[in-house]
Scaffold this motif. Sequence first.
Motif, PDB file in Angstrom:
ATOM      1  N   ILE A  85      24.459  22.736 -32.056  1.00 21.47           N
ATOM      2  CA  ILE A  85      24.168  23.946 -31.272  1.00 21.47           C
ATOM      3  C   ILE A  85      24.966  23.876 -29.975  1.00 21.47           C
ATOM      4  O   ILE A  85      24.820  22.924 -29.205  1.00 21.47           O
ATOM      5  CB  ILE A  85      22.668  24.064 -30.927  1.00 21.47           C
ATOM      6  CG1 ILE A  85      21.793  23.880 -32.175  1.00 21.47           C
ATOM      7  CG2 ILE A  85      22.381  25.421 -30.263  1.00 21.47           C
ATOM      8  CD1 ILE A  85      20.299  23.793 -31.862  1.00 21.47           C
ATOM      9  N   LEU A  86      25.810  24.880 -29.759  1.00 24.39           N
ATOM     10  CA  LEU A  86      26.551  24.969 -28.499  1.00 24.39           C
ATOM     11  C   LEU A  86      25.696  25.777 -27.528  1.00 24.39           C
ATOM     12  O   LEU A  86      25.383  26.950 -27.785  1.00 24.39           O
ATOM     13  CB  LEU A  86      27.903  25.652 -28.745  1.00 24.39           C
ATOM     14  CG  LEU A  86      28.854  25.777 -27.549  1.00 24.39           C
ATOM     15  CD1 LEU A  86      29.228  24.405 -26.987  1.00 24.39           C
ATOM     16  CD2 LEU A  86      30.111  26.543 -27.959  1.00 24.39           C
ATOM     17  N   GLY A 142      27.613  25.105 -22.160  1.00 23.74           N
ATOM     18  CA  GLY A 142      28.673  24.246 -22.674  1.00 23.74           C
ATOM     19  C   GLY A 142      28.181  22.884 -23.136  1.00 23.74           C
ATOM     20  O   GLY A 142      28.941  22.103 -23.697  1.00 23.74           O
ATOM     21  N   SER A 143      26.908  22.580 -22.905  1.00 22.43           N
ATOM     22  CA  SER A 143      26.383  21.318 -23.455  1.00 22.43           C
ATOM     23  C   SER A 143      26.082  21.528 -24.934  1.00 22.43           C
ATOM     24  O   SER A 143      26.037  22.666 -25.419  1.00 22.43           O
ATOM     25  CB  SER A 143      25.158  20.855 -22.672  1.00 22.43           C
ATOM     26  OG  SER A 143      24.107  21.785 -22.794  1.00 22.43           O
ATOM     27  N   VAL A 152      28.229  15.416 -22.380  1.00 19.35           N
ATOM     28  CA  VAL A 152      27.605  16.743 -22.538  1.00 19.35           C
ATOM     29  C   VAL A 152      26.983  16.902 -23.922  1.00 19.35           C
ATOM     30  O   VAL A 152      26.361  17.926 -24.210  1.00 19.35           O
ATOM     31  CB  VAL A 152      28.589  17.911 -22.271  1.00 19.35           C
ATOM     32  CG1 VAL A 152      29.258  17.747 -20.915  1.00 19.35           C
ATOM     33  CG2 VAL A 152      29.629  18.059 -23.375  1.00 19.35           C
ATOM     34  N   VAL A 153      27.141  15.900 -24.778  1.00 19.22           N
ATOM     35  CA  VAL A 153      26.595  15.987 -26.141  1.00 19.22           C
ATOM     36  C   VAL A 153      25.287  15.201 -26.210  1.00 19.22           C
ATOM     37  O   VAL A 153      25.273  14.001 -25.922  1.00 19.22           O
ATOM     38  CB  VAL A 153      27.592  15.427 -27.177  1.00 19.22           C
ATOM     39  CG1 VAL A 153      26.997  15.487 -28.585  1.00 19.22           C
ATOM     40  CG2 VAL A 153      28.915  16.180 -27.112  1.00 19.22           C
ATOM     41  N   GLN A 154      24.217  15.861 -26.557  1.00 24.62           N
ATOM     42  CA  GLN A 154      22.927  15.195 -26.712  1.00 24.62           C
ATOM     43  C   GLN A 154      22.577  15.132 -28.195  1.00 24.62           C
ATOM     44  O   GLN A 154      22.403  16.165 -28.845  1.00 24.62           O
ATOM     45  CB  GLN A 154      21.817  15.974 -25.982  1.00 24.62           C
ATOM     46  CG  GLN A 154      21.999  16.028 -24.472  1.00 24.62           C
ATOM     47  CD  GLN A 154      21.760  14.677 -23.806  1.00 24.62           C
ATOM     48  OE1 GLN A 154      21.073  13.805 -24.350  1.00 24.62           O
ATOM     49  NE2 GLN A 154      22.341  14.485 -22.632  1.00 24.62           N
ATOM     50  N   VAL A 155      22.458  13.927 -28.711  1.00 24.21           N
ATOM     51  CA  VAL A 155      22.067  13.747 -30.108  1.00 24.21           C
ATOM     52  C   VAL A 155      20.581  13.403 -30.120  1.00 24.21           C
ATOM     53  O   VAL A 155      20.163  12.448 -29.453  1.00 24.21           O
ATOM     54  CB  VAL A 155      22.866  12.621 -30.789  1.00 24.21           C
ATOM     55  CG1 VAL A 155      22.553  12.589 -32.285  1.00 24.21           C
ATOM     56  CG2 VAL A 155      24.365  12.806 -30.565  1.00 24.21           C
ATOM     57  N   VAL A 168      33.884  29.284 -22.729  1.00 23.30           N
ATOM     58  CA  VAL A 168      33.837  29.895 -24.063  1.00 23.30           C
ATOM     59  C   VAL A 168      32.383  29.956 -24.538  1.00 23.30           C
ATOM     60  O   VAL A 168      31.932  30.968 -25.088  1.00 23.30           O
ATOM     61  CB  VAL A 168      34.694  29.094 -25.074  1.00 23.30           C
ATOM     62  CG1 VAL A 168      34.673  29.765 -26.444  1.00 23.30           C
ATOM     63  CG2 VAL A 168      36.128  28.931 -24.571  1.00 23.30           C
ATOM     64  N   ALA A 169      31.629  28.873 -24.280  1.00 24.92           N
ATOM     65  CA  ALA A 169      30.227  28.828 -24.692  1.00 24.92           C
ATOM     66  C   ALA A 169      29.444  29.931 -23.995  1.00 24.92           C
ATOM     67  O   ALA A 169      28.614  30.628 -24.615  1.00 24.92           O
ATOM     68  CB  ALA A 169      29.631  27.466 -24.353  1.00 24.92           C
TER      69      ALA A 169
END
Lengths: 160, 804
Positions: free
Chosen positions: B482-483, B487-488, B520-523, B598-599
Amino acid sequence: MAERVTVTLTLNGERRTFEVPPGRRLLDLLRDDAGLTGSKEGCGAGECGACTVLLDGVPVTSCLVLAASADGHEVVTVEGLLQAGRLHPFQDSLVTRGGVQCGFCTPGIAVTGAAILARGEADPSEQARLLSGNLCRCTGYTKVIEALQDSFAKGGHAKS
Amino acid sequence: MPSRERTRAAGIASDPGPRSTDHGPLGGRHERPDARAKVAGSTRFVADLALPGMLHAALAVSPVPSARLAGLELAAARAVDGVEAVLTAADIPGKNQVGVVFPDQPLLVEDRVRMVGDRFALVAARTPEAAWEAARLVRPLLEELSAVHDPVAALRPGAPPLHEGGNLIRTFKVVRGDVTRERARADVVVEAEYQIGGQEHAYLEPQACLAIPEARERITIITSCQCPFYVQKAVARVLGLPLAAVRVEQAPTGGGFGGKEDYPSEPAACVAVLAFATGKPVRLVLPRELDMQASTKRHTVVVRHRWGADRDGQLCFAEVETVMDAGAYIGLSTVVAERANASSIGPYRVPAVRVATHVAYTNNLFGGAFRGFGAPQVTWAAEATMDKLARRLRMDPLELRRRNVLDDRRRTTSTGQRLPGPVLASECLDRAAALAGWDEFRARSQANSGPVREGMGIGLVLYGCNLHHGGQRLDRSSAVVILQPDGSVVVRVGLTEMGQGNLAAAQTIAAQALGVDPAVVQVWQPDTTTVGDSGPTVASRGAHMSGLAILDAIRRLRTRLDPVAAELLGCRADEVELAGSLASVRGSPERTVPVAQVASEMAARRIEAIATGWHRTRPRRFDPETGIGAPYEFYAIACQIARVKVDSELGLIRVEEVSAAHDVGRVIHRDAMEGQIQGGIVQGMGWAISEELKLDHGRLANPSFTDYTIPTAADAPKVRITVVESEGASGPFGAKGVGEPSLIPTAAAVRNAVCDALGVEIDRLPLTPPTVVAALGDRHPFAWLLSERRVDEHERLATVDRDG
């Protein structure tokens, strides 16, 4: 109501009082009464070191310490290693040097490592010996000792 | 700090590797996303979660390995203050069954006890103390039955059967080439019988789970596990619910190593039944002693070998017969045996092969998944036999392996599979040998006559990545990306983090593919309601399978993201590139717009910014009858060389150094990869020399960390690592799994090093001091003092209770 004893201790720098059953373990006081769940129970027998806290600056396995015997003493848990929300230098090195995997032994290792730094122990073999009461099944210890060396090199022993 | 000292104790990896670079985070050393919370003590494991009104569960279990259960007296247990439920088999709303691949295992005993630790009753109480006190007061009325504790004896006629149909669960085979003809051609033949002990996982966090019921309609399970989808099926079955009514959320998991693959379904089923009966949340945390007794173990096996080679050292044939002790229930034993069977010959070219792998029921500990999954035992045997052949041929063990390993020209494995991609066995051998100083060590005239002797030994493995052909139906995976408008990025995958670094790998792969910073990517850990069934997190498939599903999701997301970026950039959608947190125009790197912009634009236009991804392995041919075909999709090779010191008087072993060369395809996260290798080596070393499951009539006699000794920081060897990277592997960016290849060769390398040091053969694992002293026999320095009888006594002490 069963018998209770009053325990007054300095917990992470703050004076706290608890009413607990005489047989209560320090680990349960910390986790259940004080809500500090950072100290983990891996064995309940003083073997694994996941529940390590500092009692008057000395690492102890809190599952083997009666809460009542901490009365009048100073206890520092993993939560108390942080200062003003900042990680202790050894905690910071564990993060940046990849010394954390599953994280269950990590709080105990952080506490013991902080004590090793405070003692000024710089020799890696001696550091490994001092850490040998803290079992870790994930890392193989290499990056944990590297983290100790790293924080020592950055002067972590002087700040702790 | 002097660097020499650091290197000595800390075992710095030989290859520092890049930090994250402009080319993206792939292969770098950025912080693991889970590290800060864990080091601060703020990560919430199951035992750290509590809900208002939550009850604590306890289990009443069998102290004997084989009995008929005539009845249960529950009054005393129910009378304990604070107890709210004491339940037996009759109280299970759905099926009383938790077998993962075969329905032979009841959740609660109905009439027959088959192992120590079989459950009679479940208790829920307001405190853990009350719950365990009540569990102790459950009184079973038992009529003890005869038991069998030796897997070989269990297969003989007349052995007491554990289940209908006898004790032979299954036999797997590999049949290839003409063994009779090749045997006639062989100049040397080695025969051996290897007694290989099991292993306890010893994850630091005991098994733990929490059930939260919603009426008797749905349930949430929060559990420490590797396989939430296994738990979901088990809970649905015992409660009689559809899968959709069972939500399983993987809690942060304090180590797994296979021990949280199959087993967590059992405690989860227990708390689910208690939660439905009481209508309250119920939590179970196994005490360490019960955890060690009742949970699964690495299988104890007996391996018989007859291998032959010609005088040039070319292998002619290999015959292997293995008997695996499954314990009282199948669990995953047939699946483990399938891998052991296919892995029996290692990375060697052998014209004729006969392998038979038998799986037997006994009344012993419950065999299950453990890092390597059957491969470590057969690899230990294969590597021991290779060293025996080398000694018979008076050939350098490294040279003997060089002459027989698969390579790019001769790439057909013992099961007749042509290996895909570059075959890097020689490369791994040579790199490990260079790192270890193999030639220099052998050239040095070692002072091997004193009490402390030095030796060096090799372990080599060919590891089939991902699931065996027999488990292909499970070999798929799901991801959701999910964007967010800022932007995260949120990533969900169906594979789990248990310490090995799956969150870091998934984060790195997503960040690389989206051209953003990993931070910025949370898994988020999986939950069965947010991603599709992705199979188990096992077989070194985590990073591979989650990575490919993430790449698929991002590919789909970009079909919506790229047109928006193109509009902002004034180019065509197929000209958009993502890197350095920017979208840019291919060929015009100066024309950029931040990915975050862009997000935000996508959000403003209400464009779908969520995408799912899926990956499944390619179908393969395999004949289960002959064992011929492609059991695995692709393979990883690893070579480890151990240098040891052995005190020949006391039989004590010190592993000084392990040099490891691993064919990893492509590094995703360097610290996580090194951590896997360092940790696997130390766990493999523990299995090799100190971790002994002592059995007393099926009961574990040493269920504590004092008596079952895993390595400490003071025991850890120096570890040197070299990674052999290559192009062409099918994983994300060409990566291969490393979690299990890290452990598999270690014990073999240690065994071969000890035998090199002492000049004797040791065919029993672990190499505890009594085993080493017994193997020395009349070569023991004090043999003149130790009569035959006393050496036997050592031997007996070392193996007491193995046969009951």
